[in-house]
Design a protein around this motif. Structure first.
Motif, PDB file in Angstrom:
ATOM      1  N   LYS A  21     -17.233 -31.208  10.312  1.00 13.27           N
ATOM      2  CA  LYS A  21     -15.789 -31.126   9.574  1.00 13.27           C
ATOM      3  C   LYS A  21     -15.311 -32.520   9.409  1.00 13.27           C
ATOM      4  O   LYS A  21     -14.812 -32.892   8.379  1.00 13.27           O
ATOM      5  CB  LYS A  21     -14.906 -30.225  10.002  1.00 13.27           C
ATOM      6  CG  LYS A  21     -13.598 -30.009   9.108  1.00 13.27           C
ATOM      7  CD  LYS A  21     -12.526 -29.078   9.444  1.00 13.27           C
ATOM      8  CE  LYS A  21     -11.843 -28.841   8.733  1.00 13.27           C
ATOM      9  NZ  LYS A  21     -10.615 -27.986   8.974  1.00 13.27           N
ATOM     10  N   GLN A  22     -14.990 -33.214  10.436  1.00 15.72           N
ATOM     11  CA  GLN A  22     -14.609 -34.583  10.472  1.00 15.72           C
ATOM     12  C   GLN A  22     -15.350 -35.674   9.650  1.00 15.72           C
ATOM     13  O   GLN A  22     -14.723 -36.672   9.079  1.00 15.72           O
ATOM     14  CB  GLN A  22     -14.046 -35.041  12.122  1.00 15.72           C
ATOM     15  CG  GLN A  22     -13.191 -34.318  12.826  1.00 15.72           C
ATOM     16  CD  GLN A  22     -13.248 -34.746  14.162  1.00 15.72           C
ATOM     17  OE1 GLN A  22     -14.208 -34.729  14.795  1.00 15.72           O
ATOM     18  NE2 GLN A  22     -11.925 -34.734  14.898  1.00 15.72           N
ATOM     19  N   LEU A  23     -16.489 -35.561  10.107  1.00 17.17           N
ATOM     20  CA  LEU A  23     -17.438 -36.604   9.185  1.00 17.17           C
ATOM     21  C   LEU A  23     -17.190 -36.164   7.742  1.00 17.17           C
ATOM     22  O   LEU A  23     -17.074 -37.159   6.975  1.00 17.17           O
ATOM     23  CB  LEU A  23     -18.924 -36.324   9.820  1.00 17.17           C
ATOM     24  CG  LEU A  23     -19.871 -37.277   8.822  1.00 17.17           C
ATOM     25  CD1 LEU A  23     -19.466 -38.746   8.898  1.00 17.17           C
ATOM     26  CD2 LEU A  23     -21.280 -37.172   9.338  1.00 17.17           C
ATOM     27  N   GLY A  24     -17.240 -35.090   7.467  1.00 21.58           N
ATOM     28  CA  GLY A  24     -17.039 -34.581   6.057  1.00 21.58           C
ATOM     29  C   GLY A  24     -15.782 -35.146   5.425  1.00 21.58           C
ATOM     30  O   GLY A  24     -15.592 -35.572   4.175  1.00 21.58           O
ATOM     31  N   GLU A  25     -14.865 -34.974   6.269  1.00 23.84           N
ATOM     32  CA  GLU A  25     -13.603 -35.383   5.750  1.00 23.84           C
ATOM     33  C   GLU A  25     -13.417 -36.926   5.465  1.00 23.84           C
ATOM     34  O   GLU A  25     -12.741 -37.257   4.391  1.00 23.84           O
ATOM     35  CB  GLU A  25     -12.499 -35.112   6.720  1.00 23.84           C
ATOM     36  CG  GLU A  25     -12.052 -33.630   6.791  1.00 23.84           C
ATOM     37  CD  GLU A  25     -11.079 -33.132   7.891  1.00 23.84           C
ATOM     38  OE1 GLU A  25     -10.732 -34.026   8.903  1.00 23.84           O
ATOM     39  OE2 GLU A  25     -10.580 -31.952   7.798  1.00 23.84           O
ATOM     40  N   MET A  27     -15.975 -38.571   4.440  1.00 23.52           N
ATOM     41  CA  MET A  27     -16.647 -39.152   3.417  1.00 23.52           C
ATOM     42  C   MET A  27     -16.197 -38.238   2.025  1.00 23.52           C
ATOM     43  O   MET A  27     -16.806 -38.530   0.941  1.00 23.52           O
ATOM     44  CB  MET A  27     -18.184 -38.363   3.753  1.00 23.52           C
ATOM     45  CG  MET A  27     -19.102 -39.334   4.873  1.00 23.52           C
ATOM     46  SD  MET A  27     -20.514 -38.233   4.958  1.00 23.52           S
ATOM     47  CE  MET A  27     -21.330 -38.572   3.410  1.00 23.52           C
ATOM     48  N   GLY A  28     -15.468 -37.346   2.278  1.00 21.21           N
ATOM     49  CA  GLY A  28     -14.644 -36.632   1.106  1.00 21.21           C
ATOM     50  C   GLY A  28     -15.626 -35.548   0.617  1.00 21.21           C
ATOM     51  O   GLY A  28     -15.823 -35.184  -0.435  1.00 21.21           O
ATOM     52  N   THR A  33     -22.055 -29.493   3.581  1.00 18.02           N
ATOM     53  CA  THR A  33     -22.652 -30.627   3.070  1.00 18.02           C
ATOM     54  C   THR A  33     -23.140 -31.350   4.016  1.00 18.02           C
ATOM     55  O   THR A  33     -24.250 -31.880   4.177  1.00 18.02           O
ATOM     56  CB  THR A  33     -22.110 -31.387   1.949  1.00 18.02           C
ATOM     57  OG1 THR A  33     -21.686 -30.544   0.783  1.00 18.02           O
ATOM     58  CG2 THR A  33     -23.112 -32.489   1.234  1.00 18.02           C
ATOM     59  N   VAL A  34     -22.283 -31.806   5.157  1.00 17.57           N
ATOM     60  CA  VAL A  34     -22.639 -32.542   6.334  1.00 17.57           C
ATOM     61  C   VAL A  34     -23.854 -31.719   7.141  1.00 17.57           C
ATOM     62  O   VAL A  34     -25.008 -32.214   7.268  1.00 17.57           O
ATOM     63  CB  VAL A  34     -21.636 -32.498   7.275  1.00 17.57           C
ATOM     64  CG1 VAL A  34     -22.067 -33.243   8.564  1.00 17.57           C
ATOM     65  CG2 VAL A  34     -20.504 -33.731   6.452  1.00 17.57           C
ATOM     66  N   ILE A  52     -22.953 -42.333   4.269  1.00 14.16           N
ATOM     67  CA  ILE A  52     -22.909 -41.833   5.447  1.00 14.16           C
ATOM     68  C   ILE A  52     -22.611 -43.045   6.667  1.00 14.16           C
ATOM     69  O   ILE A  52     -22.068 -42.696   7.507  1.00 14.16           O
ATOM     70  CB  ILE A  52     -24.258 -41.042   5.744  1.00 14.16           C
ATOM     71  CG1 ILE A  52     -24.122 -39.642   4.799  1.00 14.16           C
ATOM     72  CG2 ILE A  52     -24.239 -40.617   7.164  1.00 14.16           C
ATOM     73  CD1 ILE A  52     -25.685 -38.992   4.937  1.00 14.16           C
ATOM     74  N   SER A  53     -23.637 -43.940   6.428  1.00 14.90           N
ATOM     75  CA  SER A  53     -23.295 -44.981   7.383  1.00 14.90           C
ATOM     76  C   SER A  53     -21.979 -45.461   7.456  1.00 14.90           C
ATOM     77  O   SER A  53     -21.472 -45.767   8.551  1.00 14.90           O
ATOM     78  CB  SER A  53     -24.619 -46.220   6.981  1.00 14.90           C
ATOM     79  OG  SER A  53     -23.837 -46.865   5.839  1.00 14.90           O
ATOM     80  N   ASN A  54     -21.299 -45.862   6.296  1.00 15.18           N
ATOM     81  CA  ASN A  54     -20.126 -45.965   6.279  1.00 15.18           C
ATOM     82  C   ASN A  54     -19.076 -45.076   6.791  1.00 15.18           C
ATOM     83  O   ASN A  54     -18.038 -45.783   7.781  1.00 15.18           O
ATOM     84  CB  ASN A  54     -19.243 -46.389   4.735  1.00 15.18           C
ATOM     85  CG  ASN A  54     -20.133 -47.275   4.035  1.00 15.18           C
ATOM     86  OD1 ASN A  54     -20.483 -48.312   4.691  1.00 15.18           O
ATOM     87  ND2 ASN A  54     -19.957 -47.664   2.905  1.00 15.18           N
ATOM     88  N   ALA A  55     -19.285 -43.858   6.685  1.00 16.92           N
ATOM     89  CA  ALA A  55     -18.444 -42.988   7.499  1.00 16.92           C
ATOM     90  C   ALA A  55     -18.656 -42.725   8.968  1.00 16.92           C
ATOM     91  O   ALA A  55     -17.740 -42.637   9.761  1.00 16.92           O
ATOM     92  CB  ALA A  55     -18.354 -41.573   6.854  1.00 16.92           C
TER      93      ALA A  55
END
Length: 133
Positions: A21-25, A27-28, A33-34, A52-55
């Protein structure tokens, strides 16, 4: 050990202490999806890999499983979108890169292995080595 794209994403996410969830947030996107990315065997388009790499705050190289899956156009588009300095790219080198990739992709696996071996051998011959820049 060879990790799939999804396994790499999951491993890096956990190492960074992030939930899906945090990674998704970051990335928007949605957590679901994650989860799909983490189940993926093949890597998505380069633009998605970049997001993904930026997030995850890692280099794109840490996620890429096979650069040959990206077309030269996709790579140049990524460079342009991410403000990579084209003036540092030798146009002749870029053209040669495109040519060698095209020929390489026309080969079967055995031919590709042979081409890699020949190229490695050529790098050891002084007449073919680049001069220090």
């Amino acid at each position: 050990m060879f990790l799939t794209f999804g396994e790499k994403v999951k491993e890096l996410r956990i190492r960074k202490g992030l939930s899906q969830k945090q990674l998704g947030e970051k990335m928007g996107i949605r957590q679901q999806t994650v989860a799909q990315y983490e189940k993926a065997i093949e890597q998505p388009k380069l633009a998605t890999v970049r997001k993904i790499s930026n997030a995850l705050d890692v280099t794109i190289g840490e996620l890429v499983t096979d650069w040959s899956e990206f077309s030269p156009g996709e790579i140049f588009e990524d460079m342009e979108d991410n403000e990579i300095d084209y003036s540092a790219i030798n146009p002749r080198q870029a053209a040669n890169d495109n040519r060698i990739v095209k020929y390489f992709h026309d080969l079967n696996y055995a031919g590709q292995e042979k081409a890699i071996a020949y190229t490695k051998d050529l790098t050891k011959i002084p007449d073919y080595q680049k001069e220090d820049e």
